[in-house]
Scaffold this motif. Structure first.
Motif, short mmCIF file in Angstrom:
data_model
loop_
_atom_site.label_atom_id
_atom_site.label_comp_id
_atom_site.label_asym_id
_atom_site.label_seq_id
_atom_site.Cartn_x
_atom_site.Cartn_y
_atom_site.Cartn_z
N LYS A 22 70.10 8.54 -38.80
CA LYS A 22 71.25 8.29 -37.93
C LYS A 22 71.52 6.79 -37.89
O LYS A 22 70.63 6.00 -37.60
N LYS A 23 72.77 6.43 -38.21
CA LYS A 23 73.21 5.06 -38.03
C LYS A 23 73.75 4.99 -36.62
O LYS A 23 74.67 5.70 -36.26
N LEU A 24 73.11 4.16 -35.81
CA LEU A 24 73.49 4.08 -34.41
C LEU A 24 74.76 3.26 -34.24
O LEU A 24 74.92 2.21 -34.85
N GLY A 25 75.65 3.76 -33.41
CA GLY A 25 76.91 3.06 -33.14
C GLY A 25 76.72 1.98 -32.08
O GLY A 25 75.61 1.73 -31.59
N VAL A 26 77.81 1.37 -31.72
CA VAL A 26 77.81 0.32 -30.71
C VAL A 26 77.66 0.95 -29.34
O VAL A 26 78.41 1.85 -28.98
N GLY A 27 76.68 0.49 -28.56
CA GLY A 27 76.45 1.04 -27.23
C GLY A 27 76.51 0.00 -26.13
O GLY A 27 76.42 0.34 -24.96
N VAL A 45 79.47 -7.08 -35.37
CA VAL A 45 80.60 -7.87 -35.86
C VAL A 45 80.14 -9.12 -36.62
O VAL A 45 80.74 -9.50 -37.62
N HIS A 46 79.06 -9.74 -36.18
CA HIS A 46 78.68 -11.05 -36.71
C HIS A 46 77.49 -11.05 -37.67
O HIS A 46 77.10 -12.12 -38.14
N THR A 47 76.90 -9.91 -37.94
CA THR A 47 75.75 -9.86 -38.85
C THR A 47 75.86 -8.66 -39.79
O THR A 47 76.72 -7.80 -39.60
N GLU A 48 74.99 -8.60 -40.74
CA GLU A 48 74.88 -7.44 -41.63
C GLU A 48 73.83 -6.45 -41.10
O GLU A 48 73.52 -5.47 -41.76
N ALA A 49 73.27 -6.73 -39.94
CA ALA A 49 72.23 -5.89 -39.38
C ALA A 49 72.81 -4.58 -38.87
O ALA A 49 73.87 -4.55 -38.25
N ASP A 50 72.14 -3.47 -39.16
CA ASP A 50 72.52 -2.16 -38.67
C ASP A 50 71.29 -1.52 -38.07
O ASP A 50 70.16 -1.85 -38.42
N ARG A 51 71.50 -0.60 -37.13
CA ARG A 51 70.39 0.08 -36.49
C ARG A 51 70.38 1.55 -36.91
O ARG A 51 71.43 2.20 -36.90
N TYR A 52 69.20 2.04 -37.27
CA TYR A 52 69.04 3.41 -37.73
C TYR A 52 67.85 4.06 -37.05
O TYR A 52 66.91 3.37 -36.63
N THR A 53 67.89 5.38 -36.96
CA THR A 53 66.71 6.15 -36.61
C THR A 53 66.46 7.13 -37.75
O THR A 53 67.40 7.63 -38.37
N VAL A 54 65.19 7.37 -38.05
CA VAL A 54 64.81 8.32 -39.09
C VAL A 54 63.86 9.33 -38.48
O VAL A 54 62.91 8.95 -37.79
N GLU A 55 64.14 10.60 -38.69
CA GLU A 55 63.28 11.66 -38.16
C GLU A 55 62.96 12.65 -39.29
O GLU A 55 63.86 13.11 -39.97
N PHE A 56 61.68 12.92 -39.48
CA PHE A 56 61.27 13.90 -40.48
C PHE A 56 61.03 15.23 -39.80
O PHE A 56 60.41 15.30 -38.75
N LEU A 57 61.53 16.29 -40.38
CA LEU A 57 61.41 17.63 -39.78
C LEU A 57 60.13 18.31 -40.20
O LEU A 57 59.55 18.04 -41.20
#
Length: 129
Positions: free
Chosen positions: A103-108, A117-129
């Motif tokens: 999941k790519k987390l949106g702006v909260g 807006v000012h960086t290339e940083a993105d936030r993700y969560t990874v879950e293995f089933l």
């Protein structure tokens, strides 16, 4: 994704197994796998194929699909992956069995907005089933 602009990433093994030294250039001998978009990128559902470089039954080398990553796009405009809304993807094996989610987390918050807006940083969560 426009078919003529489809993206792919090739992965190569860049270490000489005999002595542990770095291999200076890529070749067919260093090839391991690739990730690529199918024709038209999955249309309304962004999709990536994960393909392993393997020896086929006939003795020739080639790519074999071992899984795929596909998922949602922006709820406002379904043909893009929006940095502000976030997105959810499912990793499936070659038989279609889900193995995990990304999941790519949106702006909260305002802080999230400024980072987005000012960086290339993105936030993700990874879950293995």
């Amino acid at each position: 994704v426009i078919p003529c602009c489809a993206h792919k990433v090739n992965m190569h093994w860049m270490v000489n197994e005999a002595d542990g030294t770095s291999v200076g250039s890529t070749s067919e001998k260093t090839r391991m796998a690739r990730v690529r978009t199918p024709w038209c990128g999955g249309l309304w559902e962004p999709t990536y194929y994960i393909e392993d470089w393997t020896k086929k039954e006939n003795g020739e080398w080639g790519y074999e699909k071992v899984g795929s990553i596909s998922g949602s796009s922006c709820p406002v405009c379904p043909i893009i992956i929006c940095d502000f809304c976030g997105a959810s993807f499912t990793y499936k094996d070659n038989k279609g069995t889900p193995l995990g989610t990304i999941k790519k987390l949106g702006v909260g918050s305002c802080k999230d907005y400024l980072i987005e807006v000012h960086t290339e940083a993105d936030r993700y969560t990874v879950e293995f089933l």
